[in-house]
Design an enzyme around this catalytic site. Structure first.
Site, mmCIF file in Angstrom:
data_model
loop_
_atom_site.group_PDB
_atom_site.id
_atom_site.type_symbol
_atom_site.label_atom_id
_atom_site.label_comp_id
_atom_site.label_asym_id
_atom_site.label_seq_id
_atom_site.Cartn_x
_atom_site.Cartn_y
_atom_site.Cartn_z
ATOM 1 N N CYS A 72 0.818 -1.219 0.000
ATOM 2 C CA CYS A 72 0.000 0.000 0.000
ATOM 3 C C CYS A 72 0.849 1.266 0.000
ATOM 4 O O CYS A 72 0.447 2.291 -0.561
ATOM 5 C CB CYS A 72 -0.890 0.048 1.237
ATOM 6 S SG CYS A 72 -1.409 -1.524 1.904
ATOM 7 N N ASP A 94 -3.595 -2.963 7.577
ATOM 8 C CA ASP A 94 -4.534 -3.915 8.159
ATOM 9 C C ASP A 94 -4.351 -5.329 7.647
ATOM 10 O O ASP A 94 -4.589 -6.299 8.362
ATOM 11 C CB ASP A 94 -5.963 -3.451 7.906
ATOM 12 C CG ASP A 94 -6.303 -2.191 8.687
ATOM 13 O OD1 ASP A 94 -5.424 -1.705 9.417
ATOM 14 O OD2 ASP A 94 -7.434 -1.706 8.578
ATOM 15 N N CYS A 153 -3.051 3.432 2.625
ATOM 16 C CA CYS A 153 -3.712 2.295 3.260
ATOM 17 C C CYS A 153 -4.719 2.744 4.303
ATOM 18 O O CYS A 153 -4.389 3.563 5.167
ATOM 19 C CB CYS A 153 -2.676 1.372 3.902
ATOM 20 S SG CYS A 153 -3.399 -0.131 4.604
ATOM 21 N N ASP A 154 -5.927 2.247 4.174
ATOM 22 C CA ASP A 154 -7.004 2.337 5.151
ATOM 23 C C ASP A 154 -6.972 3.558 6.067
ATOM 24 O O ASP A 154 -7.465 4.607 5.730
ATOM 25 C CB ASP A 154 -7.049 1.041 5.964
ATOM 26 C CG ASP A 154 -7.518 -0.128 5.110
ATOM 27 O OD1 ASP A 154 -7.558 0.032 3.874
ATOM 28 O OD2 ASP A 154 -7.843 -1.190 5.651
ATOM 29 N N LYS A 155 -6.379 3.438 7.255
ATOM 30 C CA LYS A 155 -6.468 4.517 8.241
ATOM 31 C C LYS A 155 -5.628 5.722 7.866
ATOM 32 O O LYS A 155 -5.840 6.818 8.391
ATOM 33 C CB LYS A 155 -6.034 4.017 9.631
ATOM 34 C CG LYS A 155 -6.701 2.733 10.076
ATOM 35 C CD LYS A 155 -8.204 2.800 9.977
ATOM 36 C CE LYS A 155 -8.822 1.432 10.149
ATOM 37 N NZ LYS A 155 -8.500 0.475 9.082
ATOM 38 N N CYS A 191 -5.252 -2.410 -1.406
ATOM 39 C CA CYS A 191 -6.173 -3.473 -1.820
ATOM 40 C C CYS A 191 -7.142 -2.969 -2.883
ATOM 41 O O CYS A 191 -7.704 -1.885 -2.765
ATOM 42 C CB CYS A 191 -6.954 -3.982 -0.617
ATOM 43 S SG CYS A 191 -5.913 -4.770 0.626
ATOM 44 N N GLU A 199 -10.713 -5.022 13.429
ATOM 45 C CA GLU A 199 -11.481 -5.569 12.321
ATOM 46 C C GLU A 199 -11.482 -7.091 12.408
ATOM 47 O O GLU A 199 -10.544 -7.691 12.936
ATOM 48 C CB GLU A 199 -10.884 -5.136 10.987
ATOM 49 C CG GLU A 199 -11.047 -3.650 10.710
ATOM 50 C CD GLU A 199 -10.460 -3.248 9.373
ATOM 51 O OE1 GLU A 199 -9.742 -4.069 8.756
ATOM 52 O OE2 GLU A 199 -10.707 -2.117 8.939
ATOM 53 N N SER A 204 -13.516 -5.237 8.205
ATOM 54 C CA SER A 204 -12.754 -4.745 7.071
ATOM 55 C C SER A 204 -13.704 -4.342 5.962
ATOM 56 O O SER A 204 -14.801 -4.904 5.819
ATOM 57 C CB SER A 204 -11.816 -5.849 6.572
ATOM 58 O OG SER A 204 -11.309 -5.536 5.303
#
Length: 574
Positions: free
Chosen positions: A56, A88, A129-131, A201, A451, A477
């Site tokens: 990521c 994650d 990535c995510d957060k 992702c 998650e 997730s």
């Protein structure tokens, strides 16, 4: 743009660059090779979440270098720095996931402190990535200096036996292996091809959901969220982002001018329309908190309820982010929603133009099957639904994209942590028709609101994804599919009803009506409540303990400070 356009007397960097008393400060900049002319320019922080933890983030420094070129060409002096990111996919399924949501706060805090400490005038933020996406945008909204966000791009899809695959196929492969439906050799072959490049992702999981949010809310340049991480096109967007932030400095157009209540409604609309991650219902309220805007889970859920589901994206659908890019990118989604009357077209964006003006030249691509017009949606209501009821007085959230049925009722099987649930699933220690309850995984109780992808993916891999339901005060997730309800509040650790459930209690979920009910008499619950005590928590030191002490309810974004409403002096005005 000529550097003389900018009046340093009104910018934060005057505190470290202007006047005889700042000679020691300037000496540091000379030590780093800056010229006097560069020191007299606006200073622009260029932050990325580059690290070698996961794909990521691995391409972010390259893009940060390109953003610096844009800043420099437009008359600014870029100052690059990095912040952390917890990925994650690697933190999933063990104690490392307790760090994930905490990292959102650390990212926002660390960007804030770096900007404050060095008096930078503007910010370009690149996250993968995510957060790290909401964390970076939270910092922009908190500081309120001219800012442009840019997503680092998604990963390319893997290919396994003639089909596109993502990392979720690997997580579900673990469940298939445990159920005897996949051999160890096949699982190994899958893991070796699922993630073929740099990037986040590829499905409409949390990273791509929040990337779409960045365009929908107006903090990112139109189209910048689309191209995959390996594509050199990303670098041109980075250069453009660097140039754009300098125009924002000249015009003093700030993030809170852009991220209005209407803009947050646009963001929530895009999440629902694309079957996005339920985590957006956590991150949007947290971002709104930075602006002093009231926008909680129920506000998000209300928009979800009235928004059509129009993008056929994984995990509930067929396609991935690369497919969206190839049919025209996020502007295609926005155009469909605007033309259908579901977006506020008058919201200003980082281009200096409104959403409607940005989309005026976009023609909806009718020669594709990834994004549908709102006149022919996949379903008339959003891919994500808010729930409320006796089990969730402060709300809960469920992704319904791809679900065949929207109601479920069954007896509870209770687990006190994710590890216990995952072990039970792996051993087949549950029954079809049950509602699996994982509690003490909320923001305070976890701590960290983990998650549950490992557990949900294992269920799906076993073929049980639509035969049981799963409820938690933790999170899921963006890659989770199946009847999985998260963010149940109040959480168990503060005495919420989820902490009072016993094995065999009947739980009823109706995602059509938006209800989550515990079929236990109120008097019985009160008796249980009097006997209830919070279990001891092993996390008594460090960042996770601090988070547990400070964090608020999931309904309001699991934030750790009072936000813009309590602000006395805004950093941008120092």
């Amino acid at each position: 743009m000529d550097a003389k356009t900018f009046d340093k007397s009104k910018l934060p960097s005057r505190h470290v660059t202007v006047g005889p008393s700042r000679a020691p400060h300037r000496s540091y900049y000379y030590a780093m090779g800056l010229t006097e002319e560069q020191i007299n320019r606006p200073f622009v922080g260029v932050v990325s979440c580059w690290n070698e933890a996961a794909p990521c983030n691995i391409a972010l420094m390259r893009q940060a270098q390109a953003a610096k070129v844009g800043v420099n060409e437009a008359g600014g002096t870029p100052r690059e720095f990095c912040t952390i990111s917890v990925t994650d996919g690697i933190a999933m399924g063990h104690q490392g996931m307790k760090s994930s949501l905490v990292s959102r706060e650390v990212i926002a805090d660390s960007i804030e402190l770096t900007m404050r400490g060095h008096c930078y005038d503007a910010l370009v933020g690149i996250a993968g990535c995510d957060k790290s996406l909401p964390g970076t945008m939270m910092a922009m909204l908190r500081l309120n200096v001219p800012s442009v966000f840019m997503y680092g791009g998604s990963i390319l899809p893997g290919r396994f036996r003639g089909k596109d695959v993502t990392v979720v196929d690997v997580f579900e492969g673990v469940g298939m292996y445990s159920a005897g439906k996949m051999s160890a050799n096949d699982l190994h072959e899958l893991e070796c091809v699922a993630c073929p490049s740099a990037g986040a992702c590829g499905g409409q999981f949390t990273a791509n959901t929040m990337a779409m949010v960045s365009e929908a809310i107006g903090l990112a340049l139109p189209g910048s969220a689309g191209s995959p991480a390996p594509y050199e096109e990303r670098d041109s967007y980075a250069v453009a982002s660097g140039k754009a932030v300098m125009r924002l400095v000249a015009e003093q157009l700030r993030p809170r001018d852009i991220a209005t209540r209407k803009a947050f409604e646009n963001a929530a609309t895009v999440v629902a329309a694309t079957g996005g991650s339920t985590n957006a219902a956590l991150h949007l309220p947290a971002m709104a908190n930075e602006c002093g805007i009231e926008f909680d889970l129920f506000d998000v859920a209300e928009i979800f309820k009235r928004t059509p589901y129009i993008a056929d994206l994984k995990p509930g659908g067929q396609f991935v982010a690369k497919d969206v890019f190839e049919i025209g990118g996020v502007p295609q989604v926005l155009k469909a929603l605007l033309d259908g009357g579901f977006l506020h077209g008058d919201c200003i964006t980082v281009t200096g133009r409104t959403m409607a003006e940005n989309l005026a030249s976009v023609t909806f691509n009718t020669n594709q099957k990834v994004v549908y017009p709102v006149s022919n949606p996949l379903s008339p209501t959003g891919g994500v639904v808010g729930l409320k009821g006796s089990l969730a007085p402060e709300g809960a959230i469920v992704k319904v994209a791809g679900l065949k049925k929207l109601q479920f009722s069954g007896p509870a099987r209770v687990f006190e942590c994710e590890e216990d649930a995952f072990a039970a699933v792996g051993a087949g220690n549950f029954k079809e028709g049950e509602v699996l309850v994982i509690r003490y995984e909320g923001p305070k109780g976890g701590p960290g609101m983990r998650e549950m992808l490992s557990t949900t993916a294992a269920l799906y891999g076993q073929g049980m994804g639509d035969k049981v339901a799963l409820i938690t005060d933790g999170r899921f997730s963006g890659a989770t599919r199946g009847f999985c309800i998260g963010h149940v509040g109040p959480e168990a650790a503060v005495g919420g009803p989820i902490g009072l459930i016993e094995n065999g209690d009947i739980i009823t979920i109706d995602a059509d009506k938006g209800t989550l009910e515990l079929d236990v008499d109120a008097a019985v619950l009160e008796t249980r409540r009097k006997a209830w005590t919070a279990p001891p928590n092993a996390y008594q030191t460090g960042a996770i303990r601090k988070f547990a002490d400070q964090v608020g309810p999931a309904r309001f974004g699991a934030v750790t400070h009072r936000g813009g409403k309590a602000e006395v002096v805004c950093y941008a005005d120092i």
